[in-house]
Design a protein around this motif. Sequence first.
Motif: not given
Ligand SMILES: O=C(O)c1cc(=O)[nH]c(=O)[nH]1
Length: 172
Positions: A24, A32-33, A35, A119, A147
């Motif tokens: 983002r 990358y997680f 979610k 992040t 993160r």
């Molecule tokens: O920084 C992000 O956009 C971001 C990182 C991540 O690990 N997971 C996510 O959904 N967004």
Amino acid sequence: MTSSEDLARRVRDVSRLTGEFVLRSGRTATEYFDKYQFEADPELLDQLAERMAVLIPEGTEVLAGLEMGGIAVVTALARHAKLPTAFVRKQAKQYGTSRLSEGAEVAGRRVLVVEDVVTSGGQVVISTGELRKLGAHVDHALCVIDRQEGGAAALAADGITLRALLTREDLS
Ligand SMILES: O=C(O)c1cc(=O)[nH]c(=O)[nH]1
Ligand SMILES: O=P(O)(O)OC[C@H]1O[C@H](OP(=O)(O)OP(=O)(O)O)[C@H](O)[C@@H]1O
């Protein structure tokens, strides 16, 4: 009860992706997680919410989840915390009630911002600014995953203390 290590492992197993990702913030990352994978599992989401509930600062009056991933988290969290909930859009609705923050009233109340992943901290800073303009008192944010890429420091500079259930370190 699932141990913290087991929970971290489950989150990592369902959500951790490797590759090339634009974040983002505009940064790029090789990890990358996703979610939505832990949010889409009702049992796992409920276990995360149960653990997050004990991290809610004393005196919190409203939980405010951020669009889009933060909405599922805040809804699950509210079931444990028994607190009223606000759903915060990235942009105010362009019709109907025209609201940016839906649900519980935030003006004049101590509001905890709830997010999935932090992040750079940029989204929490933006949404906190908007909630403050609406009269909310915000001094804490709570996320599932920090993160550990400068988000906590960026939030601190804006008067927001970040609490995280899991850090990137927990998920490595
Ligand atoms: O920084 C992000 O956009 C971001 C990182 C991540 O690990 N997971 C996510 O959904 N967004
Ligand atoms: O700390 P930051 O650098 O701001 O990055 C984290 C933000 O990015 C992700 O949202 P995304 O834009 O993927 O939105 P979504 O929840 O609507 O999918 C995440 O849910 C946070 O909101």
